[in-house]
Each structure stands twice: as structure tokens, then as C-alpha cells.
Design an enzyme around this catalytic site. Structure first.
Site, PDB file in Angstrom:
ATOM      1  N   PRO A  43       0.825  -1.212   0.000  1.00 26.61           N
ATOM      2  CA  PRO A  43       0.000   0.000   0.000  1.00 26.61           C
ATOM      3  C   PRO A  43       0.858   1.260   0.000  1.00 26.61           C
ATOM      4  CG  PRO A  43       0.058  -0.964   2.197  1.00 26.61           C
ATOM      5  CD  PRO A  43       0.847  -1.882   1.313  1.00 26.61           C
ATOM      6  N   GLY A  44       0.426   2.249  -0.750  1.00 28.57           N
ATOM      7  CA  GLY A  44       1.085   3.553  -0.737  1.00 28.57           C
ATOM      8  C   GLY A  44       0.092   4.575  -0.228  1.00 28.57           C
ATOM      9  N   ARG A 100      -2.301  16.376  -8.498  1.00 31.94           N
ATOM     10  CA  ARG A 100      -3.424  15.462  -8.696  1.00 31.94           C
ATOM     11  C   ARG A 100      -4.664  16.106  -9.312  1.00 31.94           C
ATOM     12  NH1 ARG A 100      -5.869  12.993  -5.342  1.00 31.94           N
ATOM     13  NH2 ARG A 100      -5.999  11.047  -6.479  1.00 31.94           N
ATOM     14  N   CYS A 108       0.539  29.713 -14.906  1.00 29.24           N
ATOM     15  CA  CYS A 108      -0.124  30.156 -16.131  1.00 29.24           C
ATOM     16  C   CYS A 108      -0.682  28.981 -16.929  1.00 29.24           C
ATOM     17  CB  CYS A 108       0.860  30.910 -17.009  1.00 29.24           C
ATOM     18  SG  CYS A 108       1.717  32.153 -16.100  1.00 29.24           S
ATOM     19  N   GLU A 109      -1.577  28.234 -16.334  1.00 29.42           N
ATOM     20  CA  GLU A 109      -2.268  27.163 -17.047  1.00 29.42           C
ATOM     21  C   GLU A 109      -3.657  27.084 -16.438  1.00 29.42           C
ATOM     22  OE1 GLU A 109      -0.638  23.353 -17.706  1.00 29.42           O
ATOM     23  OE2 GLU A 109       1.444  24.053 -17.750  1.00 29.42           O
TER      24      GLU A 109
HETATM   25  C1  PLP Z   1       2.034   2.546  -7.250  1.00 29.57           C
HETATM   26  C2  PLP Z   1       2.237   1.162  -6.835  1.00 29.57           C
HETATM   27  C3  PLP Z   1       1.835   0.732  -5.563  1.00 29.57           C
HETATM   28  C4  PLP Z   1       1.100   1.609  -4.585  1.00 29.57           C
HETATM   29  O1  PLP Z   1      -0.158   1.952  -5.039  1.00 29.57           O
HETATM   30  P1  PLP Z   1      -1.178   2.732  -4.065  1.00 29.57           P
HETATM   31  O2  PLP Z   1      -2.348   2.961  -4.918  1.00 29.57           O
HETATM   32  O3  PLP Z   1      -0.504   4.006  -3.677  1.00 29.57           O
HETATM   33  O4  PLP Z   1      -1.453   1.863  -2.905  1.00 29.57           O
HETATM   34  C5  PLP Z   1       2.124  -0.573  -5.200  1.00 29.57           C
HETATM   35  N1  PLP Z   1       2.762  -1.416  -6.044  1.00 29.57           N
HETATM   36  C6  PLP Z   1       3.163  -1.040  -7.278  1.00 29.57           C
HETATM   37  C7  PLP Z   1       3.857  -2.012  -8.154  1.00 29.57           C
HETATM   38  C8  PLP Z   1       2.912   0.257  -7.716  1.00 29.57           C
HETATM   39  O5  PLP Z   1       3.302   0.619  -8.947  1.00 29.57           O
END
Ligand code: PLP
Length: 420
Positions: A276-277, A314, A344-345
Site C-alpha cells: 500500500p502507498g 493530482r 499560467c495554465e
Molecule cells: C504505485 C504502486 C503501488 C502503490 O499503489 P497505491 O495505490 O498508492 O497503494 C504498489 N505497487 C506497485 C507495483 C505500484 O506501482
């Protein structure tokens, strides 16, 4: 503890008033709650009691050293996609044996670096990478632990730019060819097959795509084992979405996600790796800005703020929604405004037709859920300095990335040899 709340009509992160931070650090800046990050990590680990597991933070979501260290200190591993990220996580005390290395274009020198460190797993994305890794590992007399990233050809039902698990995407090996490719991998020197990997996309708000993909992965592991491969790691990637629009019910919750995984994979006795990120850091972060001008257009009122698309990409890149709130909670008096940055966009717009507490020039506002893919994707476009980052823990705050000077930024350029 919630990432933020109002006390005495002032926005606080943990027990620190945002306005107090802003007295010390010029806006704009990012601000992160340590306890919110820790809780998000524990939401995963506390659910996964029945299976051996490793939660690897996908550091591309937020690669600040202090943020990685918060997670490393409570046991997290790391998912990295470049040598740079590998160096970052090693420096922030993630042990090499908790690093998984993803990405579709690992170069020879990156492979060498990873083999020297002794990382937990390479997630390979093609046969070309397999051949190259075998050659590099052989030349170093090292063994590479590998999994293949499987492209299960499922629809992630998310934004097209962050969907990665369809057959037309550039990622992974097709599931239809997986058995043949593993068979080939088993014949190559200095390669040790240990797992299977999948990552179908980011900001998924329904569990169904995960369920579809994971069932296919379960079947594949059974098949690969019957083919004689010793599969003992299943890496399920990241991708769980967060609830950017607070008034919507999230229907992809960590608790249900983890329960599904445990029930499905328990019989295989594998180590489950998650990457998870966003779901670990997004909600812990606020982007704090000041209103520079309030401009009344013919049809709309614009709040022009001091942060821009280069600080938080984003909204302009993915049309992403972020809640925006006032730092000072006072009047019931609201107003419909467009919130825009100075670049400027026309794409440099954070929100349109948004109802917000009435703000004037000099007032502070907070863009919510900005802890993931915010600072990490920022740039110096328009020769704007990268903005500071601040970590909050209870009633303390600390600058975890300082604002640089214009001289440093401009000084990165050199005139050509013939220009003096
Ligand atoms: C970007 C990515 C993640 C994390 O994704 P999230 O949506 O931020 O949880 C995990 N594994 C791989 C291979 C990724 O490219």
C-alpha cells in the site's frame, strides 16, 4: 486520533495548531500527522493475524526520509521502483530483507545495486528482465529471489492513468503465459523462484476488481505448485483507495480487503506481501496555503492561493477531488468559489464552484488528503521552490524538508562551455 480537528475554532493536527506552524514556516507547506500514518499501517497488520505477512510501503506515494522512518520503525518494509527509492529506504532504516523491487525497466546497474544489498524480492515484469537479471546475478555470483508480476486482465474500475491490470497496459506478464514463463525461469542460472505478484491499479474504490484478480492469482499459485515450483510468497500489490470526498461512504475498506485476503489465501500457507502507498499516507497529509488574492470575475469568485499544480499535481493530472477547509473555523457564512493557483495554465485549478467558509486575502486554508502523491510528484515548474514538509507528533512539529533558496535552485543550471 483523527488527522485533524477544530479546537477553539482553530484547525489542529493532533495537538498542534496549524496557525502556529504557519507562524514559523511560510506557506505553502505540507503537514503530516505521524499517528495517522501509524494507525493506517496498524489497520493492515492488526487484521492480518491468520497469515504470515509483510506490509511494504510503496514509497513512491511519499518518499520523505522521515515518513519512511515512521513506518520502518513500526516494522514496515518497502516497495521501491528505482535505485533512488532503494537508497532512500535503506537510509531510513528499512532492512534489505524487507524490500521488494517493482518497476518495468530495471537497468543492469540497478539490478547490481539491489543484488549487492540482498533484497527480499525482485518483481519481474517481462521475460527480457528475467534474462537480464539472470545474467547480472550470474556475473556477480549471487542469487536473485524473484516473483513475476502477473497481468490478470481485470478492469480496476479506476482512472485510466492509474489502471495497470488490463491486457493493454504495459505491466506484467499475461496470466495466460505465466506457467510457460515460470517453467523457463526455473531453467535459468542464479534465479530462485519464490513468488507471484500482482498490482492492478491505484485508488480503487471497489473491492470487486481485487477479488477478481486475487481469485485468479490463487488458481495460478496452485497450478505453479503442481508444476513443481516452490511458491511461498504472494505479493498482492497496493491500490486500495482513500475517501477523498468525505461525504461519500468508502466501500473498499482495509478491514474487508484484509478479511478477503486471509480467507482466500489461508490454505496456501504463503507469506502475504502487500504494497500500500496511498492508503497509508494520503489522509495523514494537509497542504496548507494562504489566499493571496480574492478576485471577483464576471461570473465567479476566484481564491488565488500560494500553492499551485507544481506542488500538488493530482487535481490537474487526474481531475482529482480534494476537500478544502478553512484553518480558522468561524462564520457560518459561506461562499461559492473557484480555488486556483498562480501558474499560467487553466489546469492549475484545485476546485471549482466549491462552497467554502468565507475567506479573505491573508487567510489560511488546508487541502485535505494530500499526504500521498503530493510532495512526491511536485516540481519546480514556473521556478517555484519545492515547498517545505512538516511532521506533527502530538503537540510537537518538526520540519522534515526545508525550503531551499532561489540561488540553490537556479544554481543547478550551468552555462554552456562557450557562453562565458
Ligand atoms: C504505485 C504502486 C503501488 C502503490 O499503489 P497505491 O495505490 O498508492 O497503494 C504498489 N505497487 C506497485 C507495483 C505500484 O506501482
Amino acid at each position: 486520533m483523527a488527522a485533524f480537528h477544530y479546537t477553539n475554532s482553530q484547525l489542529h493536527m493532533e495537538n498542534t495548531a496549524i496557525a502556529d506552524i504557519a507562524k514559523n514556516i511560510h506557506t505553502p507547506f505540507y503537514c503530516y500527522s505521524q499517528s495517522t500514518i501509524e494507525t493506517a499501517y496498524q489497520n493492515y497488520t492488526s487484521q492480518l493475524k491468520q497469515v504470515e505477512h509483510l506490509v511494504c510501503f510503496a514509497v513512491k506515494a511519499n518518499s520523505n526520509q522521515a515518513i519512511i522512518k515512521v513506518l520502518a520503525d513500526i516494522g514496515a518494509g518497502a516497495d521501491v521502483v528505482s535505485e533512488g527509492e532503494m537508497r532512500r529506504v535503506l537510509k531510513a532504516d528499512v532492512p534489505a530483507n524487507k524490500i521488494v523491487y517493482s518497476g518495468i525497466a530495471k537497468t543492469k546497474s540497478e539490478m547490481r545495486f539491489a543484488l549487492d544489498q540482498g533484497i527480499f524480492q525482485f518483481n519481474l515484469e517481462s521475460e527480457n528482465e528475467l534474462e537480464r537479471l539472470s545474467a547480472v546475478a550470474s556475473s556477480m555470483d549471487k542469487t536473485a529471489n524473484i516473483a513475476f508480476r502477473i497481468n490478470p486482465d481485470v478492469d480496476a474500475e479506476t482512472h485510466a492513468k492509474i489502471s495497470t491490470g488490463k491486457s493493454e497496459n504495459k505491466f506484467g506478464i499475461p496470466i495466460s503465459r505465466a506457467r510457460e514463463i515460470y517453467k523457463h525461469a526455473a531453467t535459468l542460472p542464479n534465479i530462485r523462484i519464490q513468488g507471484v505478484d500482482v498490482h492492478i491499479g491505484s485508488q480503487l474504490t471497489s473491492l470487486n476488481p481485487f477479488k477478481n484478480a486475487f481469485k485468479l492469482i490463487h488458481e495460478l499459485v496452485v497450478d505453479l505448485r503442481s508444476d513443481g515450483h516452490d511458491i511461498n510468497v504472494i505479493d498482492l500489490g497496493g491500490g486500495l483507495g482513500v475517501n477523498y470526498q468525505k461525504d461519500e461512504m468508502a466501500n473498499a475498506r482495509v478491514i474487508d480487503y484484509c478479511q478477503f485476503i486471509q480467507t482466500l489465501f489461508e490454505d496456501l500457507n504463503c507469506k502475504i506481501v502487500l504494497e500500500p502507498g496511498r492508503s497509508l499516507v494520503a489522509e495523514a497529509g494537509l497542504l496548507i496555503s494562504e489566499v493571496v488574492y480574492k478576485k471577483k470575475g464576471e461570473e465567479r469568485t476566484f481564491l488565488i492561493i500560494d500553492s499551485a499544480m507544481n506542488d500538488l499535481l493530482r487535481p490537474s493530472m487526474y481531475d482529482a477531488y480534494h476537500d478544502i477547509i478553512s484553518v480558522k473555523q468561524d462564520s457560518e457564512d459561506t461562499e461559492i468559489v473557484d480555488i486556483v493557483g498562480p501558474v499560467c495554465e487553466t489546469g492549475d485549478t484545485f476546485a471549482q464552484n466549491r462552497e467554502l467558509a468565507k475567506l479573505e486575502e491573508g487567510d489560511l486554508l488546508a487541502i485535505c488528503s494530500a499526504g500521498a502523491y503530493g510532495a512526491a510528484m511536485s516540481s519546480t515548474y514556473n521556478t517555484r521552490l519545492l515547498i517545505p514538509e512538516v511532521l506533527v507528533k502530538d503537540d510537537q512539529f518538526s520540519v522534515i524538508k526545508a525550503r531551499r533558496s532561489y540561488d540553490e535552485l537556479i544554481g543547478m543550471d550551468n552555462l554552456a562551455a562557450w557562453q562565458d
